[in-house]
Design an enzyme around this catalytic site. Sequence first.
Site, short mmCIF file in Angstrom:
data_model
loop_
_atom_site.label_atom_id
_atom_site.label_comp_id
_atom_site.label_asym_id
_atom_site.label_seq_id
_atom_site.Cartn_x
_atom_site.Cartn_y
_atom_site.Cartn_z
N SER A 233 0.83 -1.22 0.00
CA SER A 233 0.00 0.00 0.00
C SER A 233 0.86 1.26 0.00
CB SER A 233 -0.98 0.00 1.18
OG SER A 233 -0.33 -0.31 2.38
N HIS A 263 -2.17 -8.85 1.87
CA HIS A 263 -1.81 -7.64 2.63
C HIS A 263 -2.94 -7.38 3.65
CE1 HIS A 263 0.13 -3.93 3.49
NE2 HIS A 263 -0.18 -3.20 2.44
N HIS A 309 5.63 -12.97 7.05
CA HIS A 309 5.82 -11.56 6.72
C HIS A 309 7.01 -11.43 5.77
CE1 HIS A 309 6.23 -7.21 7.17
NE2 HIS A 309 4.96 -7.26 7.50
N ARG A 318 2.87 -5.82 16.96
CA ARG A 318 1.48 -5.38 16.87
C ARG A 318 0.55 -6.53 17.28
NH1 ARG A 318 1.59 -3.48 10.74
NH2 ARG A 318 2.54 -5.55 10.64
N ASP A 364 -2.28 -9.15 11.50
CA ASP A 364 -3.64 -9.55 11.16
C ASP A 364 -4.12 -10.80 11.90
OD1 ASP A 364 -4.00 -7.46 9.33
OD2 ASP A 364 -2.85 -8.53 7.82
N1 CMX Z 1 0.99 -19.99 5.10
C1 CMX Z 1 1.43 -20.83 4.15
N2 CMX Z 1 2.45 -20.59 3.33
C2 CMX Z 1 3.08 -19.42 3.50
C3 CMX Z 1 2.71 -18.49 4.48
C4 CMX Z 1 1.60 -18.80 5.30
N3 CMX Z 1 1.14 -17.97 6.24
N4 CMX Z 1 3.54 -17.43 4.42
C5 CMX Z 1 4.39 -17.68 3.41
N5 CMX Z 1 4.12 -18.88 2.85
C6 CMX Z 1 4.77 -19.50 1.69
C7 CMX Z 1 4.74 -18.54 0.52
O1 CMX Z 1 3.48 -18.60 -0.15
C8 CMX Z 1 5.90 -19.03 -0.31
O2 CMX Z 1 5.49 -20.22 -0.96
P1 CMX Z 1 5.98 -20.53 -2.48
O3 CMX Z 1 7.47 -20.65 -2.37
O4 CMX Z 1 5.29 -21.80 -2.78
O5 CMX Z 1 5.54 -19.36 -3.30
C9 CMX Z 1 6.91 -19.45 0.77
O6 CMX Z 1 6.16 -19.67 1.96
C10 CMX Z 1 7.96 -18.39 1.05
O7 CMX Z 1 7.34 -17.17 1.36
P2 CMX Z 1 8.05 -16.08 2.28
O8 CMX Z 1 9.28 -15.62 1.58
O9 CMX Z 1 8.21 -16.60 3.67
O10 CMX Z 1 6.95 -14.93 2.35
P3 CMX Z 1 6.69 -13.75 1.32
O11 CMX Z 1 7.61 -12.63 1.69
O12 CMX Z 1 6.72 -14.22 -0.09
O13 CMX Z 1 5.20 -13.35 1.64
C11 CMX Z 1 3.34 -12.87 3.01
C12 CMX Z 1 4.84 -12.67 2.81
C13 CMX Z 1 2.86 -11.99 4.17
C14 CMX Z 1 2.61 -12.43 1.73
C15 CMX Z 1 3.08 -14.37 3.30
O14 CMX Z 1 3.73 -14.72 4.51
C16 CMX Z 1 1.61 -14.72 3.38
O15 CMX Z 1 0.99 -14.98 2.35
N6 CMX Z 1 1.02 -14.76 4.63
C17 CMX Z 1 -0.39 -15.01 4.80
C18 CMX Z 1 -1.20 -13.76 4.45
C19 CMX Z 1 -0.99 -12.67 5.47
O16 CMX Z 1 -1.07 -12.89 6.68
N7 CMX Z 1 -0.77 -11.43 4.99
C20 CMX Z 1 -0.70 -10.24 5.88
C21 CMX Z 1 0.70 -9.64 5.99
C22 CMX Z 1 0.68 -8.39 6.84
C23 CMX Z 1 0.09 -7.25 6.07
O17 CMX Z 1 0.75 -6.76 5.13
O18 CMX Z 1 -1.02 -6.84 6.34
#
Ligand code: CMX
Length: 431
Positions: A233, A263, A309, A318, A364
């Site tokens: 964002s 996000h 994250h 948080r 979250d």
């Molecule tokens: N559950 C399952 N798998 C997850 C995961 C979770 N909570 N978090 C990361 N992974 C997976 C990723 O999808 C990725 O898989 P692939 O290699 O198959 O693509 C792998 O683990 C590596 O990811 P990462 O480097 O640890 O995480 P990213 O930096 O790519 O992504 C985030 C970060 C937040 C998008 C991811 O952790 C996620 O999708 N979390 C769940 C959604 C969430 O809670 N989002 C809110 C974040 C806070 C905010 O911005 O508001």
Amino acid sequence: MSALQKRLAEIIPGLREEVKGITKNHGDIKISDVTIAQAYGGMRGVKGMICDTSVVNPDSGLVIRGIPLNELTGKLPEEIFYLLLTGEMPDKTAMKGLQKEYSERAKVPKYVWDVLEAMPKDSHPMVMLDTAILVMEKESEFRKEYDKGMKKEDYWKPTLEDSLNILAKMPVIAAGIYRMRFKKGNRIAPKKDLDWGANYAHMLGIKDKSGNFAKLCQLYLTLHCDHEGGNVSAFSAHTVGSALSDAYYSLSAGLNGLAGPLHGLANQECLSWILDVLQQFKGVPSDEELYKFSWDTLNSGRVIPGYGHAVLRVTDPRFTAFLEFGKKYIPEDPVFQLVAKVYDVVPKVLKEQGKVKDPWPNVDAGSGALLYHYGLTEFPYYTVLFAVSRAMGILAQLVLNRALGTPITRPKSVSTAWIKKQIPSAPAPQQ
Ligand code: CMX
């Protein structure tokens, strides 16, 4: 001129000199390298922009202007906005001045309500909020002054005006959306004697004799205010704003990014996941049942919302602040109890899976359960609360970027054909 405008006018010349000196004398110093994996991987970890409002440390989380978040949880959002902008806590006069500005600017033009009422009844509340902000663009002081030929060093002034106008109206619009979208009855007018967060709680119309829902709103608005500059964002708003699009265009663009499930929308997804668990097990499950349910989520190809994250590598402070609020005020609530249990089980599951870099909860993971307890049960609304708070950080960043004359964002993209040429060819096999 209010204390905030006055203080910024005093600070900004020094900031400009400082940045000019750094880039002139040390502009060639290298601060980052980029690998092919980073170029394909969302530029994760690439240091390529400046944000002075806050920093996210992988091992400790959000630090606002040098102050760790856990030292700010008792502050009002008004104080936080002043801090984000100036790097200082406001004194009583400055605080009162800012609250007066909000109160005087809170009136929402009638056409905003007309537009919202004309939207499809099942529009997502985030679509309604982003539309309301965008439709108010015609009010932009920045655009008016720009069209008149304003000098570049003055750009920050109408941007601050726009920001204050938006922030003053946001809780009114957001609460109006809640009442309209979820058929809660007429809109509730703001009260002159309430602070920004308490007014938002009041206008939502959630009945709570204890007064703790208003405290939760204050905490919620403080905790979500900013998370440095590279998140979806903030970065989207930054990029749009860098084209000199005004605060209405920039904020609306940024919040469209916040509405994504990876996000800000994760808070709605997270509560939905928690309620699925409660429904499936007809109450709080055992650790073993939760362990299996978590693996089932992963095995079905979905993420566990609220965990992981892009920057953090520890439990998000948080989340800790929300957990402490829950332990203090609603320890018996089954949804909250489950959130606490998930915190015991899910990091273990994610570590076993071995894919995530951060197996810990983010902001979250816990917020929805608290809102749910007080009767704010419409979880598609949760990201709107996040947005009202995050507007502070996005707008503070925009004002500072205008003050510093930050140029248009334009990183260089490369093609896969170009990448392939960078890869040294394998040595020819020996005969
Ligand atoms: N559950 C399952 N798998 C997850 C995961 C979770 N909570 N978090 C990361 N992974 C997976 C990723 O999808 C990725 O898989 P692939 O290699 O198959 O693509 C792998 O683990 C590596 O990811 P990462 O480097 O640890 O995480 P990213 O930096 O790519 O992504 C985030 C970060 C937040 C998008 C991811 O952790 C996620 O999708 N979390 C769940 C959604 C969430 O809670 N989002 C809110 C974040 C806070 C905010 O911005 O508001």
